[in-house]
Write an enzyme that holds these catalytic residues in place. Structure first.
Site, PDB file in Angstrom:
ATOM      1  N   ASP A  98       0.828  -1.236   0.000  1.00  0.00           N
ATOM      2  CA  ASP A  98       0.000   0.000   0.000  1.00  0.00           C
ATOM      3  C   ASP A  98       0.849   1.268   0.000  1.00  0.00           C
ATOM      4  O   ASP A  98       0.578   2.203  -0.750  1.00  0.00           O
ATOM      5  CB  ASP A  98      -1.062  -0.001   1.113  1.00  0.00           C
ATOM      6  CG  ASP A  98      -0.528  -0.066   2.528  1.00  0.00           C
ATOM      7  OD1 ASP A  98       0.682  -0.318   2.712  1.00  0.00           O
ATOM      8  OD2 ASP A  98      -1.332   0.148   3.464  1.00  0.00           O
ATOM      9  N   GLY A 117      -3.371  -7.451  14.384  1.00  0.00           N
ATOM     10  CA  GLY A 117      -3.215  -7.279  12.936  1.00  0.00           C
ATOM     11  C   GLY A 117      -4.546  -7.260  12.222  1.00  0.00           C
ATOM     12  O   GLY A 117      -4.605  -7.436  11.006  1.00  0.00           O
ATOM     13  N   SER A 168      -6.575  -4.605  12.477  1.00  0.00           N
ATOM     14  CA  SER A 168      -6.909  -3.182  12.345  1.00  0.00           C
ATOM     15  C   SER A 168      -7.927  -2.668  13.344  1.00  0.00           C
ATOM     16  O   SER A 168      -8.811  -1.890  12.994  1.00  0.00           O
ATOM     17  CB  SER A 168      -7.417  -2.874  10.928  1.00  0.00           C
ATOM     18  OG  SER A 168      -6.342  -2.585  10.117  1.00  0.00           O
ATOM     19  N   SER A 169      -7.769  -3.077  14.592  1.00  0.00           N
ATOM     20  CA  SER A 169      -8.653  -2.495  15.609  1.00  0.00           C
ATOM     21  C   SER A 169      -8.437  -0.980  15.670  1.00  0.00           C
ATOM     22  O   SER A 169      -9.380  -0.227  15.921  1.00  0.00           O
ATOM     23  CB  SER A 169      -8.391  -3.130  16.966  1.00  0.00           C
ATOM     24  OG  SER A 169      -7.026  -3.010  17.304  1.00  0.00           O
ATOM     25  N   ASP A 188      -5.632   0.110   5.562  1.00  0.00           N
ATOM     26  CA  ASP A 188      -6.492  -0.246   6.692  1.00  0.00           C
ATOM     27  C   ASP A 188      -7.714   0.663   6.751  1.00  0.00           C
ATOM     28  O   ASP A 188      -8.845   0.208   6.892  1.00  0.00           O
ATOM     29  CB  ASP A 188      -5.720  -0.144   8.007  1.00  0.00           C
ATOM     30  CG  ASP A 188      -4.507  -1.047   8.021  1.00  0.00           C
ATOM     31  OD1 ASP A 188      -4.445  -1.955   7.182  1.00  0.00           O
ATOM     32  OD2 ASP A 188      -3.631  -0.840   8.870  1.00  0.00           O
TER      33      ASP A 188
HETATM   34  C1  GLA Z   1       0.035  -2.420   8.456  1.00  0.00           C
HETATM   35  C2  GLA Z   1      -0.222  -1.035   7.886  1.00  0.00           C
HETATM   36  C3  GLA Z   1      -0.824  -1.094   6.488  1.00  0.00           C
HETATM   37  C4  GLA Z   1      -0.017  -2.034   5.587  1.00  0.00           C
HETATM   38  C5  GLA Z   1       0.266  -3.358   6.282  1.00  0.00           C
HETATM   39  C6  GLA Z   1       1.213  -4.242   5.508  1.00  0.00           C
HETATM   40  O1  GLA Z   1      -1.171  -3.081   8.681  1.00  0.00           O
HETATM   41  O2  GLA Z   1      -1.080  -0.327   8.745  1.00  0.00           O
HETATM   42  O3  GLA Z   1      -0.900   0.191   5.951  1.00  0.00           O
HETATM   43  O4  GLA Z   1       1.159  -1.421   5.139  1.00  0.00           O
HETATM   44  O5  GLA Z   1       0.839  -3.172   7.569  1.00  0.00           O
HETATM   45  O6  GLA Z   1       0.618  -4.676   4.343  1.00  0.00           O
END
Ligand code: GLA
Length: 414
Positions: free
Chosen positions: A52, A139, A141-142, A187
């Site tokens: 990203d 991992g 995304s809370s 995220d």
């Molecule tokens: C974390 C970051 C995202 C992305 C991932 C790896 O979750 O917040 O922006 O870069 O790592 O893919």
């Protein structure tokens, strides 16, 4: 609350909203009903690791868990927040948030409020109760879910007109400015635009996206949380970003239109790979090949080819492990165990790495065996159990969840 393991329901009947409304009244008193309730789901990235921030492509999907906020405006400048998960309360003056001195959970909300205050004229205090059943630090995304739920709630509460894309970008800025992680935009975009039952095929440069239905049928997404705290993640993450930038600078000498690794073609890479140092060469190779895999995975989903998807996920893991060096032994064991289980299409680590989760694509019939094997092998090797989640895929619910994150206005409140 007793709802720690309950998933989101459709907009009108999500029981957690009722619980949160009750918790708000309990916290702030009967005369203080919340005026806005909002929620935002967690996400899991199926493929597209560390692409990203290289302006590349990703393929996340939302999970059946969310972060919830209940909010009410105040007539003064005070902000009062209560976290159900941590049993903590903070209070501060809107214009003097001292964000870094707040507990982490409150930093996300205060960061969002500060962005809205300084750029969009938010000018009154508020009080809120927060609750989430997205596992913390795993991992999934809370943090992005909390940011987006807060942004969704606060913009509604104060009538701030903020487009959905602008909101995702604002939440990303909160991570950069207040949390100190130079994350990409995946995220926040996944949380804001994702739909359960669909992958969000996202171009992180243009922010164009497409919802690609997940042809799960007789298959499931299983997430295994290594429960390794990701202390290294932030520093290593920023280091990987810098390494990618070195790669960009190198390739710019051959083509000055290159702005990010996304612009480096496989041909150009192969032509000059030998001139690069070993580390930067491998970092670039991961990003270039991963972008290809994401696009092939989106096609494979459209063709309902789970075998191809699974194979691409497993190859992605090898690349993240070998070339990008963001995996750890515990994640590798979970991935290997999943891959060796009958019925598994593929598995990979997901998120930033150095801990967190692996995501597995597996036939429904294989789920119980997968759960057992992951637990047994992990415990044998590391003396503790991973936490496992099978993402709920009830289509009926999925369709009605399509517009999460949502806001509900309590019109009767007064
Ligand atoms: C974390 C970051 C995202 C992305 C991932 C790896 O979750 O917040 O922006 O870069 O790592 O893919």
């Amino acid at each position: 609350m007793s709802t720690a393991t309950r998933g989101s329901r459709d907009n009108g009947t999500d029981p957690i909203f009722e619980d949160l409304r009750g918790a708000f009244i309990e916290q702030f008193g009967h005369e203080r009903k919340p005026s806005v309730l909002a929620r935002a789901p967690g996400r899991v990235n199926l493929i597209g690791g560390h692409t990203d921030y290289n302006d590349g492509f990703v393929l996340p999907t939302t999970v059946d868990r969310a972060v919830y906020v209940a909010l009410r405006p105040r007539t003064d400048e005070r902000v009062r927040l209560h976290s159900q998960n941590f049993g903590e309360e903070v209070e501060y003056a809107l214009s003097k948030p001292h964000v870094s001195s707040l507990p982490q959970w409150a930093q996300y909300v205060a960061g969002v409020a500060e962005e809205l205050r300084t750029k969009y004229g938010l000018d009154a205090g508020f009080e809120g109760v927060l609750f989430g059943n997205v596992p913390l630090g795993a991992g999934l995304s809370s943090s992005a879910a909390l940011e987006v739920a807060a942004a969704e709630g606060l913009t509604r509460l104060f009538g701030i007109d903020l487009g959905a894309e602008e909101m995702a970008l604002l939440c990303q800025r909160v991570e950069h400015t207040y949390v100190g992680v130079q994350c990409g935009v995946m995220d926040q975009m996944a949380v804001r635009f994702g739909r359960a039952g669909n992958a969000l095929s996202l171009d992180c440069r243009t922010l164009e996206y497409e919802h690609v239905p997940l042809p799960l049928g007789e298959a499931s997404i299983v997430i295994a949380d290594s429960r390794v705290s990701r202390e290294l993640a932030a520093s290593k993450y920023n280091e990987r970003r810098a390494e990618c930038e070195e790669g960009v600078t190198f390739f710019q000498q051959f083509d000055d239109s290159i702005e990010a690794l996304r612009d480096v073609s496989r041909e150009l890479f192969e032509q000059h790979a030998g001139e690069l140092g070993d580390t930067i060469r491998r970092r670039c190779r991961h990003v270039i090949s991963e972008n290809e895999r994401v696009r092939r995975s989106a096609d494979a989903l459209k063709e309902e080819d789970l075998d191809a998807c699974g194979t691409l996920m497993s190859t992605a893991h090898e690349s993240l492990r070998g070339d990008y060096e963001v995996s750890i032994e515990k994640l590798d064991l979970l991935v290997e165990t999943a891959r060796a289980t009958d019925g598994a299409y593929g598995a990979r680590m997901t998120g930033a790495g150095f801990g967190g989760c692996v995501v597995c694509l597996v036939a429904d019939a294989g789920v119980p065996v997968l759960q057992r094997r992951l637990t047994e092998r992990y415990e044998e090797q590391f003396g503790r159990k991973p936490t496992l989640y099978v993402v709920e895929k009830n289509l009926e619910v999925t369709t009605r969840r399509a517009d999460v994150p949502i806001c509900e206005e309590e019109r009767r409140s007064g």
